[in-house]
Design an enzyme around this catalytic site. Structure first.
Site, PDB file in Angstrom:
ATOM      1  N   SER A 220      -9.980  -0.577   7.014  1.00 16.39           N
ATOM      2  CA  SER A 220      -9.385  -0.396   5.681  1.00 16.39           C
ATOM      3  C   SER A 220      -8.710  -1.609   5.061  1.00 16.39           C
ATOM      4  O   SER A 220      -8.348  -1.565   3.892  1.00 16.39           O
ATOM      5  CB  SER A 220      -8.381   0.752   5.712  1.00 16.39           C
ATOM      6  OG  SER A 220      -9.059   1.964   5.563  1.00 16.39           O
TER       7      SER A 220
ATOM      8  N   LYS B  67       0.858  -1.195   0.000  1.00 17.14           N
ATOM      9  CA  LYS B  67       0.000   0.000   0.000  1.00 17.14           C
ATOM     10  C   LYS B  67       0.893   1.244   0.000  1.00 17.14           C
ATOM     11  O   LYS B  67       1.980   1.238   0.587  1.00 17.14           O
ATOM     12  CB  LYS B  67      -0.884  -0.031   1.245  1.00 17.14           C
ATOM     13  CG  LYS B  67      -1.953   1.058   1.312  1.00 17.14           C
ATOM     14  CD  LYS B  67      -2.863   0.824   2.527  1.00 17.14           C
ATOM     15  CE  LYS B  67      -3.907   1.917   2.683  1.00 17.14           C
ATOM     16  NZ  LYS B  67      -4.803   1.680   3.845  1.00 17.14           N
TER      17      LYS B  67
ATOM     18  N   SER C 135      -9.696   1.998   2.925  1.00 14.32           N
ATOM     19  CA  SER C 135      -8.795   2.750   2.084  1.00 14.32           C
ATOM     20  C   SER C 135      -7.800   1.884   1.310  1.00 14.32           C
ATOM     21  O   SER C 135      -7.187   2.374   0.354  1.00 14.32           O
ATOM     22  CB  SER C 135      -8.024   3.764   2.943  1.00 14.32           C
ATOM     23  OG  SER C 135      -7.207   3.112   3.876  1.00 14.32           O
TER      24      SER C 135
HETATM   25  N1  GLN Z   1     -12.982   4.399   6.514  1.00 12.23           N
HETATM   26  C1  GLN Z   1     -12.409   4.718   7.781  1.00 12.23           C
HETATM   27  C2  GLN Z   1     -11.911   6.145   7.762  1.00 12.23           C
HETATM   28  O1  GLN Z   1     -12.162   6.797   6.823  1.00 12.23           O
HETATM   29  C3  GLN Z   1     -11.289   3.774   8.114  1.00 12.23           C
HETATM   30  C4  GLN Z   1     -10.115   4.012   7.277  1.00 12.23           C
HETATM   31  C5  GLN Z   1      -8.954   3.112   7.630  1.00 12.23           C
HETATM   32  O2  GLN Z   1      -9.131   2.061   8.245  1.00 12.23           O
HETATM   33  N2  GLN Z   1      -7.767   3.576   7.302  1.00 12.23           N
HETATM   34  O3  GLN Z   1     -11.310   6.619   8.669  1.00 12.23           O
END
Ligand code: GLN
Length: 445
Positions: free
Chosen positions: A151, A52, A127
């Site tokens: 995410s 990532k 994400s």
């Molecule tokens: N969707 C969640 C956020 O926007 C979690 C994102 C993540 O786990 N990095 O914070």
């Protein structure tokens, strides 16, 4: 390795899972392995993987999906990246993500949207959307993602792959661009449960660079993976099957519960009453930590710098105004507000108290049960162009966030389809008991 990269590049014309390919280093590494000979005892030797884009990779773009870091090439590898390399895997590139990991769709990336390989009109989730799409498309066998509120698990669910968010502290966060440090964890996304267990073994363990990494012994996660679920006690928390969850998703998880019963597990309903406050508390704590972590992007030390600033203050303001996208700015503002002197007690402290209640709920259930079974996400992948207001988007993580709140291991495993789109089930475990999750997931797979 050449063919793997060519194949991934061809797939990427449609999918855009990658921010950048690292052909040069990948080929070099493959040649070294060729010279030394593949190690027959090491199943990871020569295996293509991807990282990532928020994980530091030496000499290779690491932008966290942001314009702010669109010119940033780190001088070191992060610990997880380094460990994957040491294990013999070959990193072919960096995968797309929501900017600074803030999102559930990968649409906020500076590098454009990633598409879901199952249906190019749908999001891959986020994400870690690029990581999940790259695995689902067959580009790589393992992609490392990061999970702060879901995410790894939610994109795994949307792409029909296996995604593990390990216990907080299991994997070093050194070299992971911080979002919310008390939640962030790195973990693997893979096609199969066993691959996932092997990859987690490669990246786990104490690291002197990360004081929150745990010195708990790391077991061989594959040792008992095929022992089945006979006698295992599985809990179904009723709050995770509420109105916001699609009927098809609920049905798939109930079918999974029946399958577990058939295989000899006990499956019973339980209650996690405070989980419903998870999203509200998360959107105080995570932005607060983010507002602090993201102070370092000031246009001075590295990353994007505004060209038009006339003095130091303008340099800060313009670099940050131009470098960060809307969602990141929204989080910085919420976090700064929640931490400010007059509001700290009303918001941050309350959220921290809720966090404790959520932790205690889980502790209570785990006195009697080995594993908790829930849906991973309330729906299957939504449309790439669906207009969602921020709060609707935040609700997408209602089933995954409590797990980060409590620092527990959680994984998403494919559990069926609805209208051609994958459904994921979430298995939640006791602290540092990833092995039992793999065992339950392997029996189901
Ligand atoms: N969707 C969640 C956020 O926007 C979690 C994102 C993540 O786990 N990095 O914070």
């Amino acid at each position: 390795t050449r063919q793997v990269i060519e194949n991934a590049k061809a797939n990427d014309k449609d999918i855009n899972a990658f921010v950048v390919f690292d052909e040069e280093n990948a080929i070099k590494q493959a040649q070294e392995i060729d010279k030394a000979g593949i190690d027959p005892d090491n199943v990871l030797s020569g295996i293509p993987v991807a990282m990532k884009d928020n994980m530091l990779t030496k000499g290779v773009l690491t932008s966290a999906g942001s314009k702010m870091l669109s010119n940033f090439k780190p001088i070191i590898d992060g610990t997880a990246v380094e460990k994957m390399k040491a294990a013999g895997t070959i990193n072919i590139g960096k995968t797309n993500m929501d900017e600074f990991a803030m999102g559930s769709s990968t649409v906020t990336s500076f590098h454009g949207k990633t598409k879901n390989p199952w249906n190019l009109e749908k999001v891959p989730g986020g994400s870690s959307g690029g990581a999940a799409a790259a695995v689902a498309a067959g580009d790589v066998l393992v992609a490392l993602g990061s999970d702060t509120g879901g995410s790894i698990r939610q994109p795994a669910s949307f792409n029909g792959v296996v995604g593990m968010k390990p216990t907080y502290g299991r994997v070093s966060r050194w070299g992971l661009i911080a979002f919310a440090s008390s939640f962030d964890q790195i973990g693997p996304l893979t096609r199969t449960v066993k691959d996932n267990a092997v990859a987690l073994n490669a990246i786990s363990g104490k690291d002197e660079h990360d004081l929150t990494s745990s010195d708990k012994e790391v077991p061989d996660f594959t040792a008992n993976i095929d022992k089945g679920v006979k006698g295992m006690k599985i809990a179904l928390p009723k709050e995770y099957f509420g109105d916001g969850v699609d009927q098809d998703v609920k049905d798939a998880i109930m079918k999974a519960a029946d399958k577990y019963r058939e295989m000899g597990a006990t499956v019973e309903e339980v209650s996690l009453p405070n989980s419903k406050y998870g999203v509200a508390a998360y959107y105080i704590i995570a932005p607060s930590e983010a507002s602090s972590n993201l102070q370092r992007f000031d246009g001075i030390r590295y990353g994007y710098r505004s060209e038009s600033a006339k003095n130091l203050e303008e340099l800060y303001v313009k670099s940050r105004s131009e470098g960060f996208g809307d969602e990141v700015k929204r989080r910085i503002m919420i976090g700064t507000y929640a931490l400010s002197a007059g509001f700290f007690d009303a918001y941050f402290k309350k959220a921290a108290e809720i966090r404790t209640l959520i932790i205690n709920d889980f502790k209570k259930v785990f006195k009697d049960y080995d594993v908790i079974l829930t849906p991973t996400a309330p729906t299957t992948a939504f449309g790439l162009d669906d207009e969602k207001d921020p709060v609707t988007m935040y609700m997408n993580d209602v089933l995954t966030i409590p797990v980060n709140m409590a620092g527990l291991p959680g994984m998403s495993v494919p559990a069926g389809f609805s209208n051609g789109l994958p459904i994921g089930m979430q298995l939640i475990g006791k602290p540092f008991d990833e092995a039992t999750l793999y065992q339950a997931a392997y029996a189901f797979e």
